[in-house]
Design an enzyme around this catalytic site. Structure first.
Site, mmCIF file in Angstrom:
data_model
loop_
_atom_site.group_PDB
_atom_site.id
_atom_site.type_symbol
_atom_site.label_atom_id
_atom_site.label_comp_id
_atom_site.label_asym_id
_atom_site.label_seq_id
_atom_site.Cartn_x
_atom_site.Cartn_y
_atom_site.Cartn_z
ATOM 1 N N HIS A 99 37.794 -8.077 38.589
ATOM 2 C CA HIS A 99 36.701 -8.191 39.548
ATOM 3 C C HIS A 99 37.253 -8.489 40.950
ATOM 4 O O HIS A 99 37.957 -9.475 41.160
ATOM 5 C CB HIS A 99 35.663 -9.225 39.121
ATOM 6 C CG HIS A 99 35.129 -8.929 37.731
ATOM 7 N ND1 HIS A 99 34.464 -9.845 36.976
ATOM 8 C CD2 HIS A 99 35.189 -7.794 36.971
ATOM 9 C CE1 HIS A 99 34.124 -9.291 35.809
ATOM 10 N NE2 HIS A 99 34.565 -8.041 35.792
ATOM 11 N N ASP A 150 28.671 -8.159 37.345
ATOM 12 C CA ASP A 150 29.712 -7.536 36.525
ATOM 13 C C ASP A 150 29.237 -6.233 35.896
ATOM 14 O O ASP A 150 30.044 -5.359 35.584
ATOM 15 C CB ASP A 150 30.139 -8.494 35.389
ATOM 16 C CG ASP A 150 30.746 -9.784 35.915
ATOM 17 O OD1 ASP A 150 30.895 -9.899 37.138
ATOM 18 O OD2 ASP A 150 31.061 -10.660 35.098
ATOM 19 N N SER A 206 37.751 -17.975 34.845
ATOM 20 C CA SER A 206 38.034 -17.393 36.156
ATOM 21 C C SER A 206 39.047 -18.264 36.884
ATOM 22 O O SER A 206 39.322 -19.392 36.482
ATOM 23 C CB SER A 206 36.758 -17.295 36.989
ATOM 24 O OG SER A 206 35.782 -16.570 36.286
ATOM 25 N N SER A 207 39.565 -17.739 37.999
ATOM 26 C CA SER A 207 40.589 -18.476 38.744
ATOM 27 C C SER A 207 39.944 -19.405 39.777
ATOM 28 O O SER A 207 38.744 -19.332 40.043
ATOM 29 C CB SER A 207 41.514 -17.484 39.454
ATOM 30 O OG SER A 207 40.827 -16.915 40.549
ATOM 31 N N ASP A 231 34.121 -2.286 35.020
ATOM 32 C CA ASP A 231 33.090 -3.302 35.242
ATOM 33 C C ASP A 231 32.604 -3.096 36.674
ATOM 34 O O ASP A 231 33.407 -2.796 37.579
ATOM 35 C CB ASP A 231 33.672 -4.721 35.126
ATOM 36 C CG ASP A 231 33.833 -5.195 33.679
ATOM 37 O OD1 ASP A 231 33.632 -4.392 32.748
ATOM 38 O OD2 ASP A 231 34.168 -6.388 33.500
ATOM 39 N N CYS A 254 29.205 -13.229 41.986
ATOM 40 C CA CYS A 254 29.134 -12.766 40.591
ATOM 41 C C CYS A 254 27.747 -12.963 39.995
ATOM 42 O O CYS A 254 27.286 -12.150 39.195
ATOM 43 C CB CYS A 254 30.099 -13.562 39.713
ATOM 44 S SG CYS A 254 31.814 -13.467 40.208
ATOM 45 N N ASP A 312 35.819 -9.422 43.654
ATOM 46 C CA ASP A 312 35.120 -10.316 44.573
ATOM 47 C C ASP A 312 35.664 -11.747 44.644
ATOM 48 O O ASP A 312 35.001 -12.644 45.177
ATOM 49 C CB ASP A 312 33.602 -10.306 44.310
ATOM 50 C CG ASP A 312 33.238 -10.548 42.859
ATOM 51 O OD1 ASP A 312 34.154 -10.719 42.031
ATOM 52 O OD2 ASP A 312 32.030 -10.561 42.546
ATOM 53 N N ARG A 348 46.951 -12.937 46.920
ATOM 54 C CA ARG A 348 46.786 -11.593 46.351
ATOM 55 C C ARG A 348 46.684 -10.551 47.465
ATOM 56 O O ARG A 348 45.612 -9.944 47.669
ATOM 57 C CB ARG A 348 45.506 -11.531 45.506
ATOM 58 C CG ARG A 348 45.446 -12.520 44.384
ATOM 59 C CD ARG A 348 44.070 -12.466 43.726
ATOM 60 N NE ARG A 348 43.965 -13.420 42.628
ATOM 61 C CZ ARG A 348 42.842 -13.704 41.994
ATOM 62 N NH1 ARG A 348 41.704 -13.104 42.341
ATOM 63 N NH2 ARG A 348 42.830 -14.567 41.006
HETATM 64 N N1 ABU Z 1 34.623 -12.846 37.735
HETATM 65 C C1 ABU Z 1 35.467 -13.044 38.845
HETATM 66 C C2 ABU Z 1 36.771 -13.686 38.445
HETATM 67 C C3 ABU Z 1 37.882 -13.346 39.366
HETATM 68 C C4 ABU Z 1 39.032 -14.310 39.321
HETATM 69 O O1 ABU Z 1 39.188 -15.031 38.332
HETATM 70 O O2 ABU Z 1 39.802 -14.400 40.269
#
Ligand code: ABU
Length: 400
Positions: A257, A120, A312-313, A206, A365, A259, A276
């Site tokens: 982010h 990050d 995070s997701s 970031d 990450c 990734d 997405r």
């Molecule tokens: N730090 C990555 C989180 C990305 C997401 O929550 O999709």
């Protein structure tokens, strides 16, 4: 396309990483020691995952429990062992007291966060290490656990360039706090505005919003990177021959982010997030240059099944780490992803990593690559684009 002399010399450098997939030789893996819960601040409103609990309880504050930190450290150490078994040199950040509150002339925050996710904060662009501005107050000083390493690289590699992007004020006016109150319908309505909790007045990014594809760097506009942030990266990198492109994923209403959204695995192959998709029109550059998008399968956990304190997701499932264009480290439980990657000819190395999730990320990450075997290549040869102020001399900066 830039031409490079001294390829052999580049192979002997300590800091040298141009993309996300070349054969990995040296990497930093985060540590969970002394991690704190992220505080509520204008750039972030941490919330419990469980909707029913959220009604009764607020998000915890202070130091994370030792057993939680230990479990995360066990998995981080497992990643270290796996990388070392592949002859990768692994470095770790220094311990840092994240319990110290931060007070500058313009903001105050009760504690800092952790050193689990170097990705990050830090990024390697070829022979340059760049420290991001960061977007949240609790992460203002998050470069500190990496400074000793950066100094070591700087002392030992005469070709290494070290830069720190300008620190934003992080004062109240830098944020759009009403963002957090917008109802879902409002967010859908505004999805093509790409306006989130940051205003557009200061340079903010970031490092994890950037993805490296050789000469081409893709930067996501998000809750953690604004348009001036991307413009700064463009002016910083393009005179050295890079081409910086902004990318957008309008259906991600809380983007942060790149990734977990758009993950290059090898030349010509990007793992994409089916929920997405890239903004219409932005896929053209990839298609014109014969890139293939492979859609990631749905993660094995739903968003509600993610760890209670994880912000995070569920798409951490696709936050994989490539150790070569053929070898990918994945989270152990993501069997559908393992099968998909296997079908596409990748060797998959599954390791348990779920206890790291609540510290902000997964395998990509939690790492920051320092050296990958390879040089800067043009993977978009049909792109007709002149980088800002690029001249033959500027481009030769790559081999200073
Ligand atoms: N730090 C990555 C989180 C990305 C997401 O929550 O999709």
């Amino acid at each position: 396309m830039p031409s490079y002399k001294g390829v052999e010399e580049m192979q002997t450098r300590i800091v040298n990483a141009w993309n996300e997939w070349d054969e990995l030789e040296e990497i930093v893996v985060g540590i969970a020691d002394d991690a704190y819960f992220e505080p509520t601040e204008p750039g972030g409103r941490p919330a419990l995952r469980d909707k029913n609990m959220a009604v009764r309880e607020t998000f915890p504050r202070g130091l994370k429990k030792q057993e939680v930190t230990e479990k995360a450290n066990e998995e981080l150490n497992g990643l270290v062992a796996l990388l070392e078994s592949h002859c990768v040199t692994v470095r770790r950040p220094e311990k840092h007291n994240f319990g110290v509150s931060v007070k500058t002339p313009l903001f105050e925050v009760e504690n800092q966060y952790c050193a689990v996710c170097p990705r990050d904060v830090m990024i390697t662009f070829g022979n340059e290490i760049l420290e991001a501005t960061m977007s949240r107050r609790a992460r203002f000083f998050e470069y500190l656990p990496y400074r000793k390493l950066v100094y070591e690289y700087w002392h030992n590699d005469p070709h290494m360039i070290w830069n720190a992007a300008p620190k934003p004020t992080m004062q109240d006016a830098m944020y759009r706090e009403e963002f957090w109150e917008w109802p879902l319908e409002e967010r859908f309505k505004r999805m093509h505005d790409f306006e989130f909790c940051l205003t557009q007045d200061e340079v903010i990014f970031d490092a994890a919003d950037c993805s490296r594809f050789g000469c081409d760097i893709f930067v996501q506009e998000s809750m953690t990177t604004n348009r001036p942030g991307i413009r700064w990266l463009k002016r910083h990198l393009e005179p050295r021959g890079f081409r910086v492109h902004d990318v957008h994923f309008p259906l991600d209403l809380f983007p942060s982010h790149i990734d977990c959204t758009f993950v290059p695995l090898a030349p010509g192959v990007v793992l994409t997030n089916p929920e997405r998709p890239i903004k219409e029109g932005e896929e053209k550059l990839f298609m014109d240059n014969d890139w293939q998008f492979i859609e990631a399968p749905h993660p094995t956990s739903s968003n509600d099944e993610m760890p209670m304190f994880c912000q995070s997701s569920k798409w951490l499932a696709m936050n994989v780490l490539s150790i070569s264009p053929k070898k990918v480290i994945c989270e152990a439980q993501e069997h559908p992803l393992h099968e998909l990657l296997d079908k596409h000819g990748f060797e998959v190395y599954p390791i348990p990593f779920r206890n790291v999730f609540e510290f902000g990320g997964s395998l990509h990450c939690a790492t920051w690559d320092i050296r990958r075997r390879g040089t800067c290549e043009d993977y978009f040869p049909k792109l007709n684009y002149t980088p800002l102020a690029a001249t033959t001399n500027d481009v030769s900066c790559f081999i200073m």
